[in-house]
Motif scaffolding. Structure first.
Motif, PDB file in Angstrom:
ATOM      1  N   THR A 296      -8.808  -3.053  -2.484  1.00 55.23           N
ATOM      2  CA  THR A 296      -9.622  -2.940  -1.274  1.00 55.23           C
ATOM      3  C   THR A 296      -9.767  -4.327  -0.656  1.00 55.23           C
ATOM      4  O   THR A 296     -10.129  -5.286  -1.339  1.00 55.23           O
TER       5      THR A 296
ATOM      6  N   SER B 154       3.894   0.823   0.086  1.00 56.09           N
ATOM      7  CA  SER B 154       2.582   1.443  -0.081  1.00 56.09           C
ATOM      8  C   SER B 154       2.740   2.926  -0.413  1.00 56.09           C
ATOM      9  O   SER B 154       3.529   3.636   0.209  1.00 56.09           O
TER      10      SER B 154
ATOM     11  N   THR C 278      -4.304  -0.582  -7.049  1.00 55.66           N
ATOM     12  CA  THR C 278      -5.134  -0.205  -5.910  1.00 55.66           C
ATOM     13  C   THR C 278      -6.053  -1.369  -5.565  1.00 55.66           C
ATOM     14  O   THR C 278      -6.746  -1.893  -6.437  1.00 55.66           O
TER      15      THR C 278
ATOM     16  N   ILE D 169      -9.622  -1.813   4.456  1.00 52.67           N
ATOM     17  CA  ILE D 169      -8.588  -0.884   4.004  1.00 52.67           C
ATOM     18  C   ILE D 169      -8.565  -0.843   2.476  1.00 52.67           C
ATOM     19  O   ILE D 169      -8.781  -1.861   1.810  1.00 52.67           O
ATOM     20  N   THR D 170      -8.273   0.329   1.940  1.00 55.17           N
ATOM     21  CA  THR D 170      -7.939   0.495   0.530  1.00 55.17           C
ATOM     22  C   THR D 170      -6.502   0.978   0.453  1.00 55.17           C
ATOM     23  O   THR D 170      -6.148   1.988   1.058  1.00 55.17           O
ATOM     24  N   VAL D 171      -5.678   0.231  -0.289  1.00 55.93           N
ATOM     25  CA  VAL D 171      -4.245   0.521  -0.347  1.00 55.93           C
ATOM     26  C   VAL D 171      -3.797   0.583  -1.805  1.00 55.93           C
ATOM     27  O   VAL D 171      -4.249  -0.198  -2.644  1.00 55.93           O
TER      28      VAL D 171
ATOM     29  N   SER E 120      -2.838   4.738   1.485  1.00 57.82           N
ATOM     30  CA  SER E 120      -3.766   3.777   2.085  1.00 57.82           C
ATOM     31  C   SER E 120      -4.632   4.499   3.108  1.00 57.82           C
ATOM     32  O   SER E 120      -4.206   5.505   3.700  1.00 57.82           O
TER      33      SER E 120
END
Length: 472
Positions: free
Chosen positions: A113, A155, A111, A184-186, A158
């Protein structure tokens, strides 16, 4: 007659005067109501950003109207990309990694960011400016214009941060150049290889690609080459980040064609100290603890058996704990080799005592059949003859001589007649076969413990040298 007409005129004037005053009073009220109605309609139309009375110098209202007119948003169809029907539009990408939040070996993902920035040019949004200054907008204007449809390949999850508002910025320059930034956090897939775990190095990558536009319509590239990827100071609990590297390539889909793809590759090296404290050191101590039984008397059955069973169960617990925190892979990991080899050493120490105990019992049974111990022997003398003591310094002259029998005398005479004493100055050297050596050890079971005290540590030391030279 004239007096009557004058009186009539005065009466008419007196009657019309109140009506005139009443009309003059009602007219401002109607005008005021009209202004009120116009103000309410204007307030509803522009979302309450104008006051009750329309002011010509209302900056909020005038800027809103000027911005939309200046950018000519209503004059174009922004469902089409810039330069539709022509060559591919170049879109530069710039990424700043804020943090790597987690890395999961069980789920094989990570994960991250990051700030994702897009750079392109849309002449439809160019505007005249005397000061050549850009205009900055938030997410509300982004929904009205064309933006690149970049997505993250592989992904799992997200999202765009939306506290307190959506973390989106749009900056438009007078010449039509655009900067579009989003936070974005993916969570993306990372195919990990655990064959060297926990002495492993993992190579993960985050891949960016346009979903709808192939390379004929949109060309993705790194804005500033290798400097397009920037990172803050990132500290992870179990990994050390060796390298962050941007790269690019092409992806082919059989039904839609070729697409530009950008890669954010980073190499993770695992910190070994955690696993040394939690796995390797306890395993080494359990193996060394199993060697303590070699120094315990072979007749102390409860002590040696309980020590062996305890070390075996402890090793089983360590192996189960490590396996529970790892994905179910179909190949052998480095930690599995170490744990199972250590488990084998512990298990062999238990088997060693079983062999010692068995051979000791066989040896005692043979001695009981060969020798009849007189009743006058005390307990110490019995222990000497049954194999408990093997000290050459014990003085056996004080023990009662065993009564000779005809059989023993006959055997003594036969040995004296067949075997002659060696000549003085000569040295005899007899080679024993493996079978003879094994029978000798079996008849002297105490020697198994003596050999084990040296063989087990040396074998385990050799195993550790080979293991750490291969995987470290």
């Amino acid at each position: 007659m004239r007096a009557a007409l004058l009186f009539l005129r005065l009466m008419c004037l007196a009657w019309l005067w109140p009506v005139t005053q009443l009309s003059s009073r009602q007219f401002p009220i109607k005008r005021r109501n009209k202004e009120l109605n116009v103000g309410e309609k204007t307030k509803q139309k522009y979302g309450g950003r104008v006051t009750l009375k329309m002011k010509k110098l209302d900056s909020t209202k005038s800027l809103l109207i000027k911005s939309e007119q200046l950018l000519r948003i209503e004059d174009h169809d922004f469902a089409m990309r810039p330069g539709f029907g022509g060559s591919a539009i170049p879109v530069g990408i710039d990424v700043q990694v804020e943090s790597i939040d987690s890395i999961s070996e069980v789920n094989m993902d990570f994960t991250m960011t990051l700030y994702l920035r897009h750079y392109w040019r849309d002449d439809r949004l160019s505007f005249p400016s005397s000061s050549n200054k850009s205009r900055t907008f938030d997410a509300r204007l982004v929904k009205k214009i064309w933006v690149p449809d970049v997505f993250f390949v592989h992904s799992k999850r997200s999202f765009i941060h939306d506290t307190t508002m959506e973390n989106i910025m749009l900056r438009v320059y007078p010449d039509g150049n655009i900067l579009y930034s989003v936070r974005i956090t993916v969570t993306a897939l990372c195919s990990m290889d655990f064959s060297s775990f926990p002495l492993d190095t993992q190579n993960c990558s985050l891949e960016l690609e346009s979903y709808a536009y192939s390379e004929n319509d949109l060309m993705l590239y790194w804005k500033n080459g290798n400097d397009s990827l920037r990172t803050d100071e990132i500290v992870l609990s179990q990994f050390f980040i060796e390298d962050f590297q941007p790269s690019f390539g092409l992806a082919f889909y059989s039904s839609t064609g070729w697409y530009n793809r950008l890669y954010i590759s980073f190499i993770l090296r695992r910190h070994i100290l955690f696993f040394m404290l939690q796995t390797y050191f306890p395993t080494m101590l359990m193996v060394m603890l199993s060697w303590v039984s070699f120094w315990i008397d072979r007749r102390a059955v409860p002590a040696r058996v309980s020590l062996g069973i305890t070390t075996v169960l402890t090793m089983s617990t360590i192996i189960t704990g490590v396996s529970a925190s790892m994905p179910q892979v179909s190949y052998v990991k480095a930690v599995d080799i170490y744990l199972w080899a250590s488990f084998l050493f512990v298990f062999l120490s238990v088997i060693e005592y079983a062999a010692v105990n068995y051979f000791t019992t066989v040896e005692e049974m043979k001695k009981l059949k060969r020798t009849k111990i007189p009743a006058s022997f005390n307990a110490t003398e019995s222990m000497v003859f049954d194999g408990c003591y093997h000290n050459t310094d014990i003085d056996l002259t004080s023990f009662t001589e065993v009564a000779s029998t005809p059989n023993t005398e006959r055997n003594t005479q036969s040995r004296n007649s067949t075997v002659s004493a060696p000549l003085e100055g000569t040295r005899l050297r007899r080679k024993h076969s493996v079978k003879q050596n094994l029978s000798f050890i079996m008849s002297n079971s105490y020697m198994i413990d003596s050999y084990s005290r040296a063989m087990f540590p040396l074998a385990y030391l050799l195993f550790n040298i080979i293991y750490w030279s291969l995987y470290a």
